[in-house]
Write an enzyme that holds these catalytic residues in place. Structure first.
Site, PDB file in Angstrom:
ATOM      1  N   ASP A   1       0.832  -1.211   0.000  1.00 47.11           N
ATOM      2  CA  ASP A   1       0.000   0.000   0.000  1.00 47.11           C
ATOM      3  C   ASP A   1       0.866   1.260   0.000  1.00 47.11           C
ATOM      4  O   ASP A   1       0.351   2.364  -0.138  1.00 47.11           O
ATOM      5  CB  ASP A   1      -0.951   0.018   1.199  1.00 47.11           C
ATOM      6  CG  ASP A   1      -0.223  -0.117   2.521  1.00 47.11           C
ATOM      7  OD1 ASP A   1       0.434  -1.153   2.729  1.00 47.11           O
ATOM      8  OD2 ASP A   1      -0.280   0.817   3.336  1.00 47.11           O
TER       9      ASP A   1
ATOM     10  N   ASP B   1       4.980   7.556   0.482  1.00 48.49           N
ATOM     11  CA  ASP B   1       4.613   7.291   1.880  1.00 48.49           C
ATOM     12  C   ASP B   1       5.849   7.097   2.763  1.00 48.49           C
ATOM     13  O   ASP B   1       6.291   5.991   3.023  1.00 48.49           O
ATOM     14  CB  ASP B   1       3.680   6.076   1.989  1.00 48.49           C
ATOM     15  CG  ASP B   1       2.392   6.486   2.676  1.00 48.49           C
ATOM     16  OD1 ASP B   1       2.305   7.638   3.121  1.00 48.49           O
ATOM     17  OD2 ASP B   1       1.474   5.654   2.764  1.00 48.49           O
TER      18      ASP B   1
HETATM   19  P1  AMP Z   1       0.978   4.213   6.931  1.00 49.01           P
HETATM   20  O1  AMP Z   1       1.709   3.480   8.013  1.00 49.01           O
HETATM   21  O2  AMP Z   1       0.994   5.712   7.105  1.00 49.01           O
HETATM   22  O3  AMP Z   1       1.366   3.793   5.567  1.00 49.01           O
HETATM   23  O4  AMP Z   1      -0.553   3.833   7.123  1.00 49.01           O
HETATM   24  C1  AMP Z   1      -1.069   2.518   6.975  1.00 49.01           C
HETATM   25  C2  AMP Z   1      -2.570   2.572   7.085  1.00 49.01           C
HETATM   26  O5  AMP Z   1      -2.974   3.037   8.383  1.00 49.01           O
HETATM   27  C3  AMP Z   1      -3.257   3.510   6.099  1.00 49.01           C
HETATM   28  O6  AMP Z   1      -4.509   2.951   5.772  1.00 49.01           O
HETATM   29  C4  AMP Z   1      -3.407   4.770   6.903  1.00 49.01           C
HETATM   30  O7  AMP Z   1      -4.437   5.599   6.424  1.00 49.01           O
HETATM   31  C5  AMP Z   1      -3.740   4.223   8.283  1.00 49.01           C
HETATM   32  N1  AMP Z   1      -3.345   5.127   9.368  1.00 49.01           N
HETATM   33  C6  AMP Z   1      -2.079   5.418   9.776  1.00 49.01           C
HETATM   34  N2  AMP Z   1      -2.115   6.281  10.805  1.00 49.01           N
HETATM   35  C7  AMP Z   1      -3.401   6.571  11.053  1.00 49.01           C
HETATM   36  C8  AMP Z   1      -4.086   7.404  11.984  1.00 49.01           C
HETATM   37  N3  AMP Z   1      -3.438   8.122  12.899  1.00 49.01           N
HETATM   38  N4  AMP Z   1      -5.435   7.446  11.914  1.00 49.01           N
HETATM   39  C9  AMP Z   1      -6.109   6.720  11.017  1.00 49.01           C
HETATM   40  N5  AMP Z   1      -5.544   5.912  10.114  1.00 49.01           N
HETATM   41  C10 AMP Z   1      -4.204   5.833  10.131  1.00 49.01           C
HETATM   42 MG    MG Z   2       0.787   4.136   3.811  1.00 53.52          MG
END
Ligand code: AMP
Ligand code: MG
Length: 486
Positions: free
Chosen positions: A252, A262
């Site tokens: 993702d 990301d």
């Molecule tokens: P990431 O680690 O930023 O790539 O995020 C992985 C998944 O977790 C994605 O679907 C993000 O939108 C979700 N996500 C990460 N942090 C948050 C947060 N604080 N609140 C809601 N969703 C989150």
């Molecule tokens: Mg992500």
């Protein structure tokens, strides 16, 4: 040059409809202030750099105001996280505000990260903290300056809205720009939820808007996959050549455009260590520096699986097999340049490998090594870099081969120096520099991060008075543990 209210929107992804994204309005953060903005990213939208000083700028990018033509939406996707399939991810804390069309006719996604909860937030608060927003901003703009394809960062805003992580922090928002936010995980979502018509609609969408040249091929979807493989082979070659560890190469977090995407607990190598793990939560080293190549291949295989309803399996497999040789060719080309070589010889691959092997046990600063190697005539340069090597026998054997190789190249030292300084950065986005800037920003001083961004926007060019930024990390900054929480 445009003012803020002159931006033109054309929201193509929003028009795909509710199966692909959900309408959500940004949830503003309190008392917004601009931390920093990127002039070169503003230029992508034809924005006059002066508009970043207006209160309206921070209000727009902290969720207080919205253009009437924006159509904010949270995208749905899934993906493999640390090798395990997660059936439902999606924009949990970011929104695609809309797509801006610039004067050159390019579409740029405006994605506001940290914009509050969405139907995909799961247990999360929908927020981003100042620390991770600054890290993403610095890296996006720095990789771009290095010539490594990346999403871009327009600005970071901070606020008085409290956010709880390991401690209380400030909510911030990052405005990310990219030609598209479609990830490998978008295709996986429609494949695993068995929605073949939506999978095909997504394929047609990306072909039409991002891979138009593939439409002229006999098998457009197969051509699209090949293009994704080629772009990723080139991208990962750049990461490896420049010592960039992404840290969270989940599917993702992989863009179909082949751009770095990301940012989390990423790191540029300080001392060379092929086994370096930059993500504190990566216990098994799945995303260790040297694993990025096989992991990218693995991720492409996951994308290939999602394309099986549209492309023959044999064709996908053949294309996947191109990844490694394409990667190796790009990587060798980049490393030759970093070593100042313009011609190709059979032994070059071994020359590069033996250099890295000799570096491994020592305390050789990966970036400065190449910079210093070009600074002086080869004999003197080799004598200077030698001190950081531990396995001197290995270094001396390598140095003898390199000296002979440079002699066969010919050309003047002045040419060699100019060539090498143009590809070997003097200024590196080191974790300790980012950390200093974050600490100042958390105290309300944004000058440190603005100065750092400014220096890093011209990484190859020696800048007077900026000697401090070329230092290797102090002891406290050598083994910073960058938390995955953001
Ligand atoms: P990431 O680690 O930023 O790539 O995020 C992985 C998944 O977790 C994605 O679907 C993000 O939108 C979700 N996500 C990460 N942090 C948050 C947060 N604080 N609140 C809601 N969703 C989150
Ligand atoms: Mg992500």
């Amino acid at each position: 040059m445009k003012t803020l209210d002159q931006l033109t929107f054309d929201n193509r992804f929003a028009r795909l409809g509710d199966a692909f994204s959900t309408e959500v309005l940004p949830d503003p953060i309190a008392n917004p202030r601009l931390v920093l903005a990127s002039r070169s990213a503003m230029a992508l939208l034809d924005l006059d750099p002066a508009v970043s000083e207006q209160a309206e700028f921070a209000e727009l990018f902290a969720g207080h105001k919205l253009w009437s033509d924006a159509e904010p939406r949270a995208m749905v996707y899934s993906g493999h996280q640390f090798g395990a399939y997660n059936p439902r991810l999606g924009d949990g804390r970011g929104l695609l505000l809309g797509e801006v069309v610039n004067a050159a006719g390019e579409h740029w996604d405006l994605h506001l990260k940290g914009a509050g909860q969405t139907p995909y937030s799961r247990m999360g608060d929908g927020r981003a903290v100042l620390r991770s927003s600054i890290r993403e901003f610095l890296a996006s703009e720095y990789l771009h300056a290095l010539g490594i394809p990346s999403s871009r960062a327009l600005c970071v805003t901070t606020s008085d809205t409290p956010v709880w992580r390991e401690r209380q922090e400030r909510a911030a928002m990052l405005l990310r720009l990219a030609p598209s936010h479609v990830r490998f995980g978008h295709f996986e979502y429609f494949y695993y939820t068995q929605q073949p018509e939506h999978l095909k609609a997504l394929g047609d969408y990306v072909l039409r808007n991002h891979f138009a040249e593939c439409l002229e091929q006999e098998q457009p979807y197969a051509a699209f996959f090949r293009e994704v493989v080629e772009r990723n082979a080139e991208l990962i070659a750049r990461w490896q050549a420049y010592g960039f560890c992404h840290g969270v190469m989940n599917t993702d977090n992989m863009s179909i455009l082949g751009i770095t995407f990301d940012y989390g607990p990423y790191a540029f190598l300080d001392d060379f260590d092929a086994r370096h793990i930059c993500n504190h939560s990566d216990d098994t080293g799945r995303y260790a520096f040297s694993n990025q190549v096989p992991i990218a291949h693995w991720n492409l295989a996951a994308l290939a699986q999602a394309l099986t309803p549209m492309v023959e399996v044999d064709r996908l497999r053949e294309t996947l097999n191109l990844f490694l040789p394409l990667y190796q060719a790009h990587y060798l080309d980049l490393m030759r340049r970093r070593l100042g070589l313009t011609t190709a010889e059979d032994g070059d691959e071994g020359l590069v490998q033996r250099l890295l092997q000799a570096m491994q046990p020592g305390a050789v600063d990966y970036s400065l090594f190449f910079r210093r190697l070009g600074e002086h005539p080869v004999e003197q340069a080799l004598a200077e870099v030698r001190a950081d090597f531990v396995d001197l026998a290995a270094f001396d054997a390598w140095a003898a081969d390199y000296r002979a190789r440079v002699a066969r190249e010919g050309g003047s030292q002045e040419q060699r120096r100019a060539r090498m300084q143009a590809v070997n950065p003097l200024y590196v986005l080191r974790n300790y520099l980012a950390q200093e800037a974050i600490q100042a920003a958390e105290q309300g001083d944004y000058q440190v991060v603005r100065d750092l961004h400014d220096v890093l926007s011209r990484p190859f060019e020696e800048q007077p008075g900026k000697q401090r930024y070329t230092q290797r990390p102090p002891d406290w900054g050598r083994h910073l543990e960058i938390s995955c929480s953001s």
